[in-house]
Design a protein around this motif. Sequence first.
Motif, PDB file in Angstrom:
ATOM      1  N   ASN A  18      -3.030  -3.326  -2.560  1.00 27.06           N
ATOM      2  CA  ASN A  18      -2.889  -4.228  -3.697  1.00 27.06           C
ATOM      3  C   ASN A  18      -2.263  -5.549  -3.277  1.00 27.06           C
ATOM      4  O   ASN A  18      -1.334  -5.587  -2.465  1.00 27.06           O
ATOM      5  CB  ASN A  18      -2.014  -3.582  -4.778  1.00 27.06           C
ATOM      6  CG  ASN A  18      -2.587  -2.277  -5.288  1.00 27.06           C
ATOM      7  OD1 ASN A  18      -3.767  -2.201  -5.611  1.00 27.06           O
ATOM      8  ND2 ASN A  18      -1.750  -1.250  -5.354  1.00 27.06           N
ATOM      9  N   ASN A  76      -2.979   6.572   0.068  1.00 27.03           N
ATOM     10  CA  ASN A  76      -3.773   5.906  -0.957  1.00 27.03           C
ATOM     11  C   ASN A  76      -4.494   4.745  -0.283  1.00 27.03           C
ATOM     12  O   ASN A  76      -3.870   3.840   0.253  1.00 27.03           O
ATOM     13  CB  ASN A  76      -2.864   5.388  -2.082  1.00 27.03           C
ATOM     14  CG  ASN A  76      -3.659   4.823  -3.253  1.00 27.03           C
ATOM     15  OD1 ASN A  76      -4.803   4.410  -3.089  1.00 27.03           O
ATOM     16  ND2 ASN A  76      -3.046   4.805  -4.423  1.00 27.03           N
ATOM     17  N   SER A  77      -5.811   4.793  -0.288  1.00 25.64           N
ATOM     18  CA  SER A  77      -6.587   3.797   0.449  1.00 25.64           C
ATOM     19  C   SER A  77      -6.555   2.424  -0.204  1.00 25.64           C
ATOM     20  O   SER A  77      -6.922   1.429   0.414  1.00 25.64           O
ATOM     21  CB  SER A  77      -8.045   4.262   0.579  1.00 25.64           C
ATOM     22  OG  SER A  77      -8.619   4.453  -0.706  1.00 25.64           O
ATOM     23  N   ASN A  78      -6.127   2.363  -1.465  1.00 26.11           N
ATOM     24  CA  ASN A  78      -6.117   1.087  -2.167  1.00 26.11           C
ATOM     25  C   ASN A  78      -4.967   0.205  -1.693  1.00 26.11           C
ATOM     26  O   ASN A  78      -3.820   0.633  -1.648  1.00 26.11           O
ATOM     27  CB  ASN A  78      -5.987   1.301  -3.677  1.00 26.11           C
ATOM     28  CG  ASN A  78      -7.220   1.972  -4.253  1.00 26.11           C
ATOM     29  OD1 ASN A  78      -8.324   1.774  -3.764  1.00 26.11           O
ATOM     30  ND2 ASN A  78      -7.028   2.775  -5.297  1.00 26.11           N
ATOM     31  N   GLN A 126       0.841  -1.190   0.000  1.00 26.99           N
ATOM     32  CA  GLN A 126       0.000   0.000   0.000  1.00 26.99           C
ATOM     33  C   GLN A 126       0.875   1.237   0.000  1.00 26.99           C
ATOM     34  O   GLN A 126       1.905   1.290   0.682  1.00 26.99           O
ATOM     35  CB  GLN A 126      -0.920   0.021   1.223  1.00 26.99           C
ATOM     36  CG  GLN A 126      -1.898   1.199   1.245  1.00 26.99           C
ATOM     37  CD  GLN A 126      -2.824   1.150   2.446  1.00 26.99           C
ATOM     38  OE1 GLN A 126      -2.458   0.645   3.490  1.00 26.99           O
ATOM     39  NE2 GLN A 126      -4.034   1.683   2.301  1.00 26.99           N
TER      40      GLN A 126
END
Length: 315
Positions: free
Chosen positions: A260, A256-258, A252
């Motif tokens: 991966n 950035n809340s995403n 991460q």
Amino acid sequence: MLIRTFIRYYKYIVFILLMPMTIQAEEIEYIPSNSSKSIVKNIDRLFKQKPQKISILLTPKIKGKSRYSFSIRKDAYYLSKKYADASDLFYLSEQIDSGLKFQSNKSKNIDIIISENNSNLILNQSILSNINLGLFLKNKDKISFGVNLNKDVIISKNALGNFGVEQAKDEYMVFNAKFVKLSNNENSEFYGNVNHEFKSDHLNVGIGNTWFDIADQFDLTLGIQEQSKKVGSELYATFGDEDIKFQVGLNQIKNNSNMNMFFNLKFENVLNKENFGTNVTITSKNSVFSLGRLSLKSFRRKNLDKLWKKHINYN
């Protein structure tokens, strides 16, 4: 916080790595564990050539380096050989921690890294026991070809560093530094990577820790890194053995809340050649910065029984 602390001491780390270091070679009866000849035959030959010897020192060599040695007594050796039981000899032999040392190294190595947006082909040739010279071909934003030179440095009995430079055509020179240190109980290791392009503000820094043999099933790594002025973290598990490794985890980027998921699949010594290593890594990550880190997992006392079972047999 960790990144800032590492950057603050970055110059001091580089200074330590660049200091000249002399490794005194100890005169021992050395038998490389990756010799194409039978180790048992080598032990027989040494005891016959020097009948006054009551013991010999067997030092496993891993990629041009060694740490632990076995002190094998003649009486224990012939007794175990009589009953064809090498496992007993393992426990009858004294295990000596001589610290990390360089051994003779004439190996060649090819590393192939394949990802969606960044692929590398790196060829290295050992020109001295701790110095490698090579060529590389990279395909990121464009295809680049160049040369690299790097040197291993023993920092302490359980810590290793590597520093070097790479020069691609029509590009600025890049400085790389890596280090790794085993914990005192050898259950984990702390590592760091630095990548800096001269005459630019391009600086990548990464640090992390790996815990070995969680539930005797996998290794667990937690890392934090700064690339292109973006801070990110990753957590992944490593499954497999010394020849095939599968890594799966999450990364991460800060703010950035995403989150991966990624995977790495590593094949080591594909051609199974003694002095010609071929390693292939397939990854779903866009950046390959953290894939080339150092590790001392194979130099732990716990790894000695695996080396023994692999190389010592009376068949």
